[in-house]
Design a protein around this motif. Structure first.
Motif, PDB file in Angstrom:
ATOM      1  N   ASN A  25       0.823  -1.199   0.000  1.00  0.00           N
ATOM      2  CA  ASN A  25       0.000   0.000   0.000  1.00  0.00           C
ATOM      3  C   ASN A  25       0.864   1.260   0.000  1.00  0.00           C
ATOM      4  N   LEU A  26       1.994   1.210   0.719  1.00  0.00           N
ATOM      5  CA  LEU A  26       2.897   2.355   0.742  1.00  0.00           C
ATOM      6  C   LEU A  26       3.469   2.605  -0.648  1.00  0.00           C
ATOM      7  N   LYS A  27       3.870   1.534  -1.333  1.00  0.00           N
ATOM      8  CA  LYS A  27       4.379   1.687  -2.695  1.00  0.00           C
ATOM      9  C   LYS A  27       3.301   2.209  -3.634  1.00  0.00           C
ATOM     10  N   ARG A  28       2.069   1.759  -3.441  1.00  0.00           N
ATOM     11  CA  ARG A  28       0.967   2.181  -4.301  1.00  0.00           C
ATOM     12  C   ARG A  28       0.724   3.683  -4.138  1.00  0.00           C
ATOM     13  N   CYS A  29       0.806   4.197  -2.896  1.00  0.00           N
ATOM     14  CA  CYS A  29       0.613   5.619  -2.675  1.00  0.00           C
ATOM     15  C   CYS A  29       1.695   6.428  -3.362  1.00  0.00           C
ATOM     16  N   SER A  71       1.073   6.593  -7.136  1.00  0.00           N
ATOM     17  CA  SER A  71      -0.051   7.425  -7.543  1.00  0.00           C
ATOM     18  C   SER A  71       0.287   8.907  -7.478  1.00  0.00           C
ATOM     19  N   ARG A  72       1.270   9.287  -6.647  1.00  0.00           N
ATOM     20  CA  ARG A  72       1.667  10.686  -6.555  1.00  0.00           C
ATOM     21  C   ARG A  72       2.408  11.150  -7.797  1.00  0.00           C
ATOM     22  N   ASP A  73       3.164  10.257  -8.408  1.00  0.00           N
ATOM     23  CA  ASP A  73       3.988  10.643  -9.569  1.00  0.00           C
ATOM     24  C   ASP A  73       3.165  10.952 -10.789  1.00  0.00           C
TER      25      ASP A  73
END
Length: 167
Positions: free
Chosen positions: A158-162, A165-167
């Motif tokens: 989930n941390l990687k997914r966040c 999505s920011r980029d």
């Protein structure tokens, strides 16, 4: 109104004038400066005392008897070795047979793992669906270890997914 003076007047006045910068610079690196006073805290001596240059500074580098290293001699690879020639011979078992044996039938391993391809978290979740109650009853330490690993991997993914999505 300012009047321009002749060049002879300006040359006489230049020698008499002292600027603020000349008077304010007391200690500089130049020892020949007229107002130089040596520091009482620094001991005088040559700069970089003890520094020895260990490399050659001029011309071509000497070999000193060291042989010249070359690339190894090129030898083409033999592509028809036994290992290379027989690679993949058992991939299609029933090409010439009657079709009753399929390569999937030869796969061995746990039932929950056969023909399953995903990341570690999904694999552990699938294992818990298949063997969770049995592990909880007979191997509670293993059950807790897997549950803890699933929680950690969920947070990590989930941390990687966040971040993605920011980029």
């Amino acid at each position: 109104i300012m009047s321009c003076s002749s060049s002879s007047d300006s040359s006489d006045s230049r020698g008499k004038l002292t600027t603020y910068k000349l008077e304010s610079r007391i200690a500089t690196r130049d020892n020949n400066f007229e107002h130089y006073t040596p520091s009482p805290y620094k001991t005088p001596g040559p700069r970089r005392y003890g520094h020895v240059i260990t490399y050659e500074k001029g011309g071509l580098l000497p070999r000193d008897g060291i042989p010249i290293r070359n690339l190894p001699q090129y030898r083409p690879k033999d592509t028809w070795t036994k290992k290379e020639a027989l690679f993949g011979q058992n991939d299609y078992i029933d090409i010439l047979g009657d079709g009753d044996v399929h390569p999937v039938d030869l796969l061995t391993g746990p039932r929950w793992l056969i023909a399953f391809k995903a990341n570690e978290r999904d694999r552990l979740i699938r294992k818990m669906e298949w063997e969770g109650p049995r592990l909880k009853t007979f191997y509670p330490t293993e059950y807790n270890r897997i549950e803890k690993r699933i929680r950690f991997l969920t947070k990590l993914y989930n941390l990687k997914r966040c971040k993605k999505s920011r980029d």
